[in-house]
Motif scaffolding. Structure first.
Motif, PDB file in Angstrom:
ATOM      1  N   SER A 322      40.086  44.752  55.152  1.00 20.67           N
ATOM      2  CA  SER A 322      39.401  45.712  56.021  1.00 20.67           C
ATOM      3  C   SER A 322      39.141  47.002  55.276  1.00 20.67           C
ATOM      4  N   PHE A 323      37.985  47.579  55.579  1.00 18.54           N
ATOM      5  CA  PHE A 323      37.637  48.874  54.987  1.00 18.54           C
ATOM      6  C   PHE A 323      36.695  49.595  55.939  1.00 18.54           C
ATOM      7  N   GLU A 324      37.096  50.817  56.355  1.00 14.53           N
ATOM      8  CA  GLU A 324      36.311  51.634  57.279  1.00 14.53           C
ATOM      9  C   GLU A 324      35.953  50.861  58.548  1.00 14.53           C
ATOM     10  N   ASN A 325      36.989  50.223  59.138  1.00 10.91           N
ATOM     11  CA  ASN A 325      36.883  49.504  60.412  1.00 10.91           C
ATOM     12  C   ASN A 325      35.967  48.283  60.357  1.00 10.91           C
ATOM     13  N   LYS A 326      35.700  47.778  59.175  1.00 11.84           N
ATOM     14  CA  LYS A 326      34.918  46.561  59.026  1.00 11.84           C
ATOM     15  C   LYS A 326      35.716  45.559  58.195  1.00 11.84           C
ATOM     16  N   ASN A 327      35.442  44.273  58.407  1.00  6.89           N
ATOM     17  CA  ASN A 327      36.190  43.220  57.751  1.00  6.89           C
ATOM     18  C   ASN A 327      35.326  42.505  56.714  1.00  6.89           C
ATOM     19  N   TYR A 328      35.971  42.088  55.626  1.00  7.23           N
ATOM     20  CA  TYR A 328      35.245  41.459  54.520  1.00  7.23           C
ATOM     21  C   TYR A 328      36.058  40.318  53.934  1.00  7.23           C
ATOM     22  N   VAL A 329      35.344  39.410  53.237  1.00  6.10           N
ATOM     23  CA  VAL A 329      35.967  38.412  52.375  1.00  6.10           C
ATOM     24  C   VAL A 329      35.235  38.454  51.033  1.00  6.10           C
ATOM     25  N   PHE A 330      35.863  37.898  49.994  1.00  4.80           N
ATOM     26  CA  PHE A 330      35.241  37.843  48.675  1.00  4.80           C
ATOM     27  C   PHE A 330      34.915  36.397  48.312  1.00  4.80           C
ATOM     28  N   ILE A 366      36.382  31.024  48.713  1.00  6.49           N
ATOM     29  CA  ILE A 366      36.760  32.366  49.156  1.00  6.49           C
ATOM     30  C   ILE A 366      38.067  32.765  48.485  1.00  6.49           C
ATOM     31  N   VAL A 367      38.104  33.996  47.965  1.00  9.54           N
ATOM     32  CA  VAL A 367      39.313  34.509  47.332  1.00  9.54           C
ATOM     33  C   VAL A 367      40.403  34.672  48.384  1.00  9.54           C
ATOM     34  N   GLN A 368      41.578  34.124  48.100  1.00  9.06           N
ATOM     35  CA  GLN A 368      42.715  34.281  49.004  1.00  9.06           C
ATOM     36  C   GLN A 368      43.662  35.345  48.452  1.00  9.06           C
ATOM     37  N   LYS A 369      44.462  34.973  47.478  1.00 10.59           N
ATOM     38  CA  LYS A 369      45.326  35.958  46.848  1.00 10.59           C
ATOM     39  C   LYS A 369      44.499  36.810  45.880  1.00 10.59           C
ATOM     40  N   GLY A 370      44.599  38.124  46.037  1.00  8.77           N
ATOM     41  CA  GLY A 370      43.852  39.025  45.177  1.00  8.77           C
ATOM     42  C   GLY A 370      42.659  39.665  45.837  1.00  8.77           C
ATOM     43  N   ALA A 371      42.394  39.301  47.090  1.00  8.11           N
ATOM     44  CA  ALA A 371      41.237  39.885  47.781  1.00  8.11           C
ATOM     45  C   ALA A 371      41.382  41.391  47.914  1.00  8.11           C
ATOM     46  N   TYR A 372      42.589  41.843  48.205  1.00 13.36           N
ATOM     47  CA  TYR A 372      42.796  43.282  48.364  1.00 13.36           C
ATOM     48  C   TYR A 372      42.603  44.005  47.027  1.00 13.36           C
ATOM     49  N   SER A 373      43.024  43.377  45.927  1.00 14.09           N
ATOM     50  CA  SER A 373      42.833  43.993  44.609  1.00 14.09           C
ATOM     51  C   SER A 373      41.351  44.140  44.303  1.00 14.09           C
ATOM     52  N   LEU A 374      40.554  43.141  44.664  1.00 14.70           N
ATOM     53  CA  LEU A 374      39.108  43.233  44.452  1.00 14.70           C
ATOM     54  C   LEU A 374      38.517  44.381  45.278  1.00 14.70           C
ATOM     55  N   LEU A 375      39.012  44.540  46.484  1.00 11.68           N
ATOM     56  CA  LEU A 375      38.540  45.646  47.324  1.00 11.68           C
ATOM     57  C   LEU A 375      38.868  46.989  46.673  1.00 11.68           C
ATOM     58  N   MET A 376      40.059  47.127  46.120  1.00 12.50           N
ATOM     59  CA  MET A 376      40.442  48.373  45.478  1.00 12.50           C
ATOM     60  C   MET A 376      39.563  48.660  44.262  1.00 12.50           C
ATOM     61  N   MET A 377      39.186  47.595  43.532  1.00 10.66           N
ATOM     62  CA  MET A 377      38.301  47.784  42.377  1.00 10.66           C
ATOM     63  C   MET A 377      36.946  48.324  42.814  1.00 10.66           C
ATOM     64  N   LEU A 378      36.423  47.779  43.906  1.00  8.46           N
ATOM     65  CA  LEU A 378      35.123  48.263  44.410  1.00  8.46           C
ATOM     66  C   LEU A 378      35.240  49.701  44.898  1.00  8.46           C
ATOM     67  N   LYS A 379      36.362  50.047  45.503  1.00  6.65           N
ATOM     68  CA  LYS A 379      36.539  51.425  45.984  1.00  6.65           C
ATOM     69  C   LYS A 379      36.609  52.381  44.789  1.00  6.65           C
ATOM     70  N   ASN A 380      37.297  51.969  43.733  1.00  6.24           N
ATOM     71  CA  ASN A 380      37.364  52.807  42.536  1.00  6.24           C
ATOM     72  C   ASN A 380      35.974  52.981  41.926  1.00  6.24           C
ATOM     73  N   LYS A 381      35.180  51.902  41.970  1.00  4.83           N
ATOM     74  CA  LYS A 381      33.810  51.964  41.469  1.00  4.83           C
ATOM     75  C   LYS A 381      33.003  52.999  42.245  1.00  4.83           C
ATOM     76  N   ALA A 382      33.160  52.972  43.583  1.00  2.00           N
ATOM     77  CA  ALA A 382      32.403  53.904  44.418  1.00  2.00           C
ATOM     78  C   ALA A 382      32.819  55.345  44.124  1.00  2.00           C
ATOM     79  N   GLU A 383      34.113  55.542  43.869  1.00  2.00           N
ATOM     80  CA  GLU A 383      34.592  56.893  43.572  1.00  2.00           C
ATOM     81  C   GLU A 383      34.088  57.384  42.228  1.00  2.00           C
TER      82      GLU A 383
END
Length: 383
Positions: A322-330, A366-383
């Motif tokens: 989840s990010f900003e009240n929305k849900n995602y999968v990789f 679909i990514v199971q383990k590591g999905a949250y790490s991928l989300l953090m990478m995208l957030k770092n990219k945005a920053e």
């Protein structure tokens, strides 16, 4: 000699610093070497070291029977149809009041006693009319016999019949009036005429309000008591917006109060108000399966609804982020490329989360383990 020792110590210190610096650089590799597509802000590419560090695993959309426990809270209330105002059929003075506010009563119990001379008059009228009716019956039978032998005229017979019919109707009316005020006309005689009548409880329940006092004169239109029938107890429960689609009319629920949280009673949802209030919740109305005197009007209550979604599509919980009240999968695109996809989620349990309209994910890895790490990478990219 002294200079040589200093050199050796300095060299050892430099080697140590180099070793520590190497470890830190290796730890940073996971994020610093991440590559992103310039054309797709939701995609990320990892190198082999990153995949091993994160421990990525993949899964696929699965069909499962899932359950979800929805917790609700609210207050109790009484349906308007089960709040009764009690009055006296006839006016009079309040002789006694036999209940207090909040007291429990049983159906047929005497709530109050009303006294008035008109009760005496009504009983007297009944007894007099009853005697007159008997005389009119005898006269009518006599006139019938005389008319048969032409010893009396038809007019006399008709008058006798009319008198008998009129008195019979009057007696029936008086009998019904006595019945309404609780006097049994069949057992009434000159020796048991009384000046008081009782006000009886129409059902078993509780006294909500007492609106009179002893000695007060009341009219037939005056309300003496407001009574509550506990069979009409309703539970007004708040349903948060995320759970609105899961809570439906007819569902069985468990209800308990804060005083006895371990004692749970069965109830059923009888209505769901189809609107979201300003607080972000809707209202569900439930009714207890059986009367429970521990629940009273205005009490705070809690409820549990066990939601069962039969054979629905879902993913392991760690695959959904989840990010900003929305849900995602990789999605695993192959060649160490991953893309973030928005999804709509439904119910969830300890292991799986329902994915609504998940057909588009059927053939995807679909990514199971590591999905949250991928989300953090995208957030770092945005920053």
């Amino acid at each position: 000699m002294h200079f040589r020792n200093i050199s050796l110590y300095s060299l050892a210190f430099i080697v140590t610093l180099s070793s520590c610096s190497g470890k830190k650089e290796e730890e940073k590799t996971v994020y610093e070497n991440t590559k992103f597509s310039k054309n797709d802000k939701n995609s990320v590419h990892l190198i082999e070291k990153q995949i091993q560090a994160v421990g990525l695993t993949t899964t696929t959309i699965q069909n499962r029977n899932m359950e979800k426990l929805v917790r609700l809270n609210g207050k109790t209330d009484i349906a308007p149809s089960h709040i009764s105002s009690v009055s006296s059929i006839m006016g009079g003075h309040i002789k006694s009041i036999n209940v207090i506010n909040g007291s429990h009563f049983n159906k047929g119990q005497v709530l109050a006693v009303v006294e008035d001379p008109q009760f005496i008059q009504l009983q007297q009228d009944y007894l007099v009319t009853k005697a007159q009716l008997e005389a009119a019956r005898l006269n009518y039978n006599r006139q019938k016999d005389l008319n048969t032998s032409k010893a009396s005229s038809d007019k006399t017979l008709q008058t006798a019949q009319a008198d008998y019919s009129t008195l019979n109707a009057t007696l029936k009316g008086l009998e019904e009036k006595l019945k309404i005020i609780g006097i049994n006309a069949k057992g009434l005689s000159a020796g048991n005429i009384r000046s008081k009548i009782n006000v009886y409880a129409p059902f078993t329940g509780f006294v909500s309000k007492i609106l009179v006092n002893n000695g007060q004169y009341i009219n037939p239109t005056d309300t003496l008591f407001e009574l509550i029938n506990p069979a009409g107890l309703l539970l007004e429960l708040k349903v948060f917006e995320n759970d609105v689609n899961d809570v439906k009319m007819g569902q069985e629920i468990l209800v308990y109060n804060n005083q006895n949280p371990d004692v749970k009673s069965n109830a059923k949802i009888v209505s769901v108000v189809p609107s979201i209030e300003n607080g972000g919740s809707a209202t569900a109305i439930a009714r207890l399966s059986s009367v429970n005197t521990e629940f009273v009007k205005g009490m705070y209550v809690n409820a549990e609804v066990n939601i069962s979604s039969h054979y629905t599509m879902g993913l392991p919980n760690e695959a959904v982020v989840s990010f900003e009240n929305k849900n995602y999968v990789f999605e695993d695109l192959g060649k160490s490329n991953y893309r973030m996809i928005p999804v709509m989620t439904g119910i969830s349990d300890d292991q799986f989360t329902e994915i609504i309209k998940a057909d588009f994910l059927k053939d995807k890895k679909i990514v199971q383990k590591g999905a949250y790490s991928l989300l953090m990478m995208l957030k770092n990219k945005a920053e």
